[in-house]
Write a protein that holds these residues in place. Structure first.
Motif, PDB file in Angstrom:
ATOM      1  N   LEU A   1       0.873  -1.321   0.059  1.00 14.74           N
ATOM      2  CA  LEU A   1      -0.054   0.026   0.011  1.00 14.74           C
ATOM      3  C   LEU A   1       0.874   1.200  -0.184  1.00 14.74           C
ATOM      4  N   ILE A   2       1.857   1.412   0.796  1.00 11.81           N
ATOM      5  CA  ILE A   2       2.764   2.464   1.027  1.00 11.81           C
ATOM      6  C   ILE A   2       3.480   2.584  -0.247  1.00 11.81           C
ATOM      7  N   SER A   3       3.979   1.502  -1.010  1.00 10.79           N
ATOM      8  CA  SER A   3       4.704   1.642  -2.099  1.00 10.79           C
ATOM      9  C   SER A   3       3.793   2.169  -3.306  1.00 10.79           C
ATOM     10  N   ALA A   4       2.717   1.501  -3.276  1.00 10.21           N
ATOM     11  CA  ALA A   4       1.891   2.009  -4.385  1.00 10.21           C
ATOM     12  C   ALA A   4       1.379   3.413  -4.434  1.00 10.21           C
ATOM     13  N   LEU A   5       1.117   3.860  -3.207  1.00 10.72           N
ATOM     14  CA  LEU A   5       0.596   5.282  -2.986  1.00 10.72           C
ATOM     15  C   LEU A   5       1.997   6.133  -3.434  1.00 10.72           C
ATOM     16  N   ILE A   6       3.093   5.823  -3.009  1.00 13.93           N
ATOM     17  CA  ILE A   6       4.137   6.511  -3.311  1.00 13.93           C
ATOM     18  C   ILE A   6       4.519   6.884  -4.750  1.00 13.93           C
ATOM     19  N   ILE A   7       4.409   5.680  -5.424  1.00 12.19           N
ATOM     20  CA  ILE A   7       4.747   5.520  -6.886  1.00 12.19           C
ATOM     21  C   ILE A   7       3.612   6.342  -7.673  1.00 12.19           C
ATOM     22  N   ALA A   8       2.320   6.096  -7.194  1.00 12.17           N
ATOM     23  CA  ALA A   8       0.979   6.890  -7.900  1.00 12.17           C
ATOM     24  C   ALA A   8       1.442   8.214  -7.702  1.00 12.17           C
ATOM     25  N   ILE A   9       1.346   8.746  -6.377  1.00 11.83           N
ATOM     26  CA  ILE A   9       1.577  10.288  -6.214  1.00 11.83           C
ATOM     27  C   ILE A   9       2.936  10.909  -6.821  1.00 11.83           C
ATOM     28  N   GLY A  10       3.879  10.104  -6.605  1.00  9.62           N
ATOM     29  CA  GLY A  10       5.028  10.584  -7.067  1.00  9.62           C
ATOM     30  C   GLY A  10       5.083  10.848  -8.858  1.00  9.62           C
TER      31      GLY A  10
ATOM     32  N   ALA B   1      -7.972   9.466 -12.922  1.00 14.63           N
ATOM     33  CA  ALA B   1      -7.567   8.197 -13.776  1.00 14.63           C
ATOM     34  C   ALA B   1      -6.311   7.647 -13.909  1.00 14.63           C
ATOM     35  N   LEU B   2      -5.270   8.561 -13.874  1.00 10.74           N
ATOM     36  CA  LEU B   2      -3.897   8.212 -13.708  1.00 10.74           C
ATOM     37  C   LEU B   2      -3.705   7.658 -12.354  1.00 10.74           C
ATOM     38  N   PHE B   3      -4.157   8.018 -11.328  1.00  9.89           N
ATOM     39  CA  PHE B   3      -3.882   7.625 -10.041  1.00  9.89           C
ATOM     40  C   PHE B   3      -4.664   6.079  -9.972  1.00  9.89           C
ATOM     41  N   VAL B   4      -5.334   5.815 -10.515  1.00  5.91           N
ATOM     42  CA  VAL B   4      -6.129   4.417 -10.402  1.00  5.91           C
ATOM     43  C   VAL B   4      -5.105   3.472 -11.368  1.00  5.91           C
ATOM     44  N   ILE B   5      -4.630   3.896 -12.458  1.00  6.45           N
ATOM     45  CA  ILE B   5      -3.604   3.050 -13.266  1.00  6.45           C
ATOM     46  C   ILE B   5      -2.127   3.105 -12.439  1.00  6.45           C
ATOM     47  N   GLN B   6      -1.802   4.121 -11.807  1.00  3.10           N
ATOM     48  CA  GLN B   6      -0.379   3.826 -11.270  1.00  3.10           C
ATOM     49  C   GLN B   6      -0.336   3.223  -9.991  1.00  3.10           C
ATOM     50  N   PHE B   7      -1.586   3.369  -9.404  1.00  2.89           N
ATOM     51  CA  PHE B   7      -1.742   2.719  -7.875  1.00  2.89           C
ATOM     52  C   PHE B   7      -1.929   1.302  -8.068  1.00  2.89           C
ATOM     53  N   ILE B   8      -2.451   0.450  -9.367  1.00  3.33           N
ATOM     54  CA  ILE B   8      -2.325  -0.751  -9.585  1.00  3.33           C
ATOM     55  C   ILE B   8      -1.063  -1.080 -10.006  1.00  3.33           C
ATOM     56  N   TYR B   9      -0.383  -0.162 -11.252  1.00  2.05           N
ATOM     57  CA  TYR B   9       0.992  -0.780 -11.377  1.00  2.05           C
ATOM     58  C   TYR B   9       1.625  -0.959 -10.349  1.00  2.05           C
ATOM     59  N   GLY B  10       1.767   0.190  -9.287  1.00  5.84           N
ATOM     60  CA  GLY B  10       2.847  -0.011  -8.071  1.00  5.84           C
ATOM     61  C   GLY B  10       2.331  -1.172  -7.247  1.00  5.84           C
ATOM     62  N   TRP B  11       0.921  -1.512  -7.124  1.00  6.56           N
ATOM     63  CA  TRP B  11       0.652  -2.571  -6.322  1.00  6.56           C
ATOM     64  C   TRP B  11       1.280  -3.862  -6.848  1.00  6.56           C
ATOM     65  N   ASN B  12       0.948  -4.198  -8.030  1.00  2.30           N
ATOM     66  CA  ASN B  12       1.380  -5.564  -8.702  1.00  2.30           C
ATOM     67  C   ASN B  12       3.014  -5.567  -8.969  1.00  2.30           C
ATOM     68  N   GLN B  13       3.859  -4.802  -8.826  1.00  2.09           N
ATOM     69  CA  GLN B  13       5.207  -4.740  -8.799  1.00  2.09           C
ATOM     70  C   GLN B  13       5.876  -6.192  -8.259  1.00  2.09           C
TER      71      GLN B  13
ATOM     72  N   PRO C   1      -7.346  -4.131  -2.300  1.00  2.00           N
ATOM     73  CA  PRO C   1      -7.199  -2.738  -2.357  1.00  2.00           C
ATOM     74  C   PRO C   1      -7.370  -2.465  -3.854  1.00  2.00           C
ATOM     75  N   PRO C   2      -6.696  -3.097  -4.755  1.00  2.00           N
ATOM     76  CA  PRO C   2      -6.923  -2.414  -6.161  1.00  2.00           C
ATOM     77  C   PRO C   2      -8.316  -2.390  -6.545  1.00  2.00           C
ATOM     78  N   ALA C   3      -9.067  -3.587  -6.259  1.00  3.84           N
ATOM     79  CA  ALA C   3     -10.535  -3.716  -6.612  1.00  3.84           C
ATOM     80  C   ALA C   3     -11.138  -2.441  -5.744  1.00  3.84           C
ATOM     81  N   LEU C   4     -10.876  -2.176  -4.675  1.00  2.00           N
ATOM     82  CA  LEU C   4     -11.645  -0.960  -4.059  1.00  2.00           C
ATOM     83  C   LEU C   4     -11.275   0.237  -4.731  1.00  2.00           C
ATOM     84  N   VAL C   5      -9.945   0.557  -5.184  1.00  2.00           N
ATOM     85  CA  VAL C   5      -9.466   1.774  -5.471  1.00  2.00           C
ATOM     86  C   VAL C   5     -10.475   1.827  -6.988  1.00  2.00           C
ATOM     87  N   VAL C   6     -10.391   0.852  -7.805  1.00  2.00           N
ATOM     88  CA  VAL C   6     -11.061   1.033  -9.080  1.00  2.00           C
ATOM     89  C   VAL C   6     -12.834   1.144  -8.852  1.00  2.00           C
ATOM     90  N   MET C   7     -13.248   0.609  -7.764  1.00  2.00           N
ATOM     91  CA  MET C   7     -14.739   0.786  -7.700  1.00  2.00           C
ATOM     92  C   MET C   7     -14.961   2.146  -7.025  1.00  2.00           C
TER      93      MET C   7
END
Length: 284
Positions: free
Chosen positions: A85-94, A206-218, A263-269
């Motif tokens: 979660l922390i990594s995905a948020l940092i990656i998406a926001i960054g 829109a980009l936050f959703v995409i980048q959050f999932i990208y960061g979460w699935n690393q 978490p990714p599913a919740l973010v998308v929904m």
């Protein structure tokens, strides 16, 4: 007048339903397996499609760790999910922050070789992580960033794609807005904060959703830069569950996989409306 074509409507809906079933069936099978015991899964040929009675015990072991009913010890998924979660948020926001500022500078500032700078950024799209992973690892290791959030996130927070998208959007902003802000005495950063950011809100969502999932699935990058179990993300933890025991209790593995999907599913929904609007809205 809209012509009704029942046959085509039936084919379209049938195709959509079949597609949903194909996508949803593995998820349902994972959920069912997570509610059964390890012995039921091992002995079932084929696996039962009905939920079992081991739901609470399996998810307790998966989420908080400990010893399962078969005597195997498993790590807790909760700390790994926190790392993810922390990594995905940092990656998406960054990624969004750097891309916004980069696009703002390229569009609204006049400096030598501005177009060359943009195309140099854009060309990095042809250099995925797998190509530059060796030199990147060497730099991260030399800076002492292994087994840290900085090592997990900093090499991944630059995004040429997001920079390109924001640049294209900023080019559609009327020049009258720039002149009006200038006449009001607004400086560059005030114009950026008060005008561009509100206009970019749907694109940012829109980009936050995409980048959050990208960061979460690393998976590949954390596999290289983490040797301490306390810094394992949950995707890496699932692989460890499969390879770490001679006898794999698939119910615990499936329960961890279901937890990792939440978490990714919740973010998308929760952000679905903003996500769709940011991708298709033309009224900028």
């Amino acid at each position: 007048m809209i012509e009704r074509r029942p046959v085509l409507d039936f084919i379209a809906h049938a195709t959509l339903i079949i597609g949903v079933l194909i996508v949803a069936f593995p998820v349902y099978l994972t959920l069912v397996a997570s509610t059964q015991s390890a012995s039921d899964i091992a002995s079932a040929r084929p696996l039962s499609l009905l939920p079992g009675s081991n739901f609470l015990e399996t998810y307790r072991v998966a989420l908080f760790g400990g010893e399962s009913s078969m005597g195997s010890k498993y790590p807790a998924a909760a700390p790994m999910m926190l790392v993810s979660l922390i990594s995905a948020l940092i990656i998406a926001i960054g990624k969004i922050t750097i891309s916004l500022l980069s696009a703002f500078a390229i569009v609204y500032f006049r400096f030598p070789m501005r177009s060359l700078v943009f195309w140099m950024i854009f060309v990095t799209l042809m250099l995925p992580v797998e190509v530059r992973i060796g030199p990147t690892y060497e730099v991260v290791s030399s800076l002492g960033m292994l087994n840290s959030y900085a090592g997990l996130t900093v090499p991944l927070i630059a995004s040429a794609t997001a920079t390109f998208l924001f640049r294209q959007f900023f080019l559609t902003v009327p020049d009258e807005l720039v002149e009006a802000a200038r006449m009001d005495g607004a400086g560059p950063m005030r114009f950026f904060k008060d005008v561009l950011l509100p206009l970019s809100s749907t694109s940012i969502a829109a980009l936050f959703v995409i980048q959050f999932i990208y960061g979460w699935n690393q998976y590949l990058w954390p596999l290289l830069v983490t040797t301490n179990e306390d810094m394992y993300p949950v995707v890496l933890g699932i692989k460890r569950l499969i390879a770490g025991e001679a006898y794999t209790e698939w119910n615990v593995v499936m329960a961890t996989a279901m937890l990792a999907m939440l978490p990714p599913a919740l973010v998308v929904m929760l952000m679905q409306k903003w996500f769709v609007k940011g991708l298709v809205d033309t009224e900028k």
